[in-house]
Scaffold this motif. Sequence first.
Motif, PDB file in Angstrom:
ATOM      1  N   LYS A 127      -4.966   1.764  63.962  1.00 11.90           N
ATOM      2  CA  LYS A 127      -5.686   2.873  64.450  1.00 11.90           C
ATOM      3  C   LYS A 127      -5.037   3.807  65.354  1.00 11.90           C
ATOM      4  CE  LYS A 127     -10.458   1.210  63.003  1.00 11.90           C
ATOM      5  NZ  LYS A 127     -11.656   0.551  63.487  1.00 11.90           N
ATOM      6  N   LYS A 128      -4.530   2.854  66.155  1.00  8.10           N
ATOM      7  CA  LYS A 128      -3.771   3.496  67.484  1.00  8.10           C
ATOM      8  C   LYS A 128      -2.378   4.282  66.958  1.00  8.10           C
ATOM      9  CE  LYS A 128      -4.836   3.624  70.972  1.00  8.10           C
ATOM     10  NZ  LYS A 128      -5.954   4.629  71.807  1.00  8.10           N
ATOM     11  N   TYR A 131      -3.595   7.600  65.191  1.00 13.22           N
ATOM     12  CA  TYR A 131      -3.922   8.603  66.423  1.00 13.22           C
ATOM     13  C   TYR A 131      -2.679   8.990  66.876  1.00 13.22           C
ATOM     14  CZ  TYR A 131      -8.878   6.834  66.048  1.00 13.22           C
ATOM     15  OH  TYR A 131     -10.026   6.310  65.885  1.00 13.22           O
TER      16      TYR A 131
END
Length: 186
Positions: A127-128, A131
């Motif tokens: 997820k990081k 992003y």
Amino acid sequence: MLQVLRQHIEQLISLTDDEFEVVAAHFQEKRIKKHRFLVQEGEAVSCEFFVVQGLVKTFHSDANGKEHIVAFAKEEWWVSDYQAYHTQSAATLNVDCLEDTDVLCLSYTDREHLLSKVKKMESFFLKKSNYGYIALQRRILGLLSSSAKERYEQFLQQYPGLVSRIPKTVIAAYLGVSRETLSRLS
């Protein structure tokens, strides 16, 4: 410092106390003085860094010595030369502290070990990373197609509160404008 990391991680995934204990064991605390490098062009990149307190800039210096600022990382942001970190090659970027900075360091080896021990962390890092890709795409598109005014407004949105922490010459370099143009925009 570790409590800040836990709160950050738990914005995306939940961890038990035992799981976080395993996570925490893989990080090293480090304090870096202003104007010192976390990463320097040409050197090996052994860690990615979670900024607990402070501010850093990521940049590349061209053959003429001109700085091309890629990004800033403030509290609760991750930073490194990710190409060098993940390929275990020499850095093509510099990461310089604009303020005295406290970071948690995660070596590549510790990251791989952590991912094998706490499978939930794969989801967190995925997820990081996603992003980060989104932010990079916005940055590139902004540089390619936005006016100086629009880039400045995007900067203010992406980095709220940093105008008072970063010299105007550095902000101008990030935006790709002169110091005088930045003065007219702000």
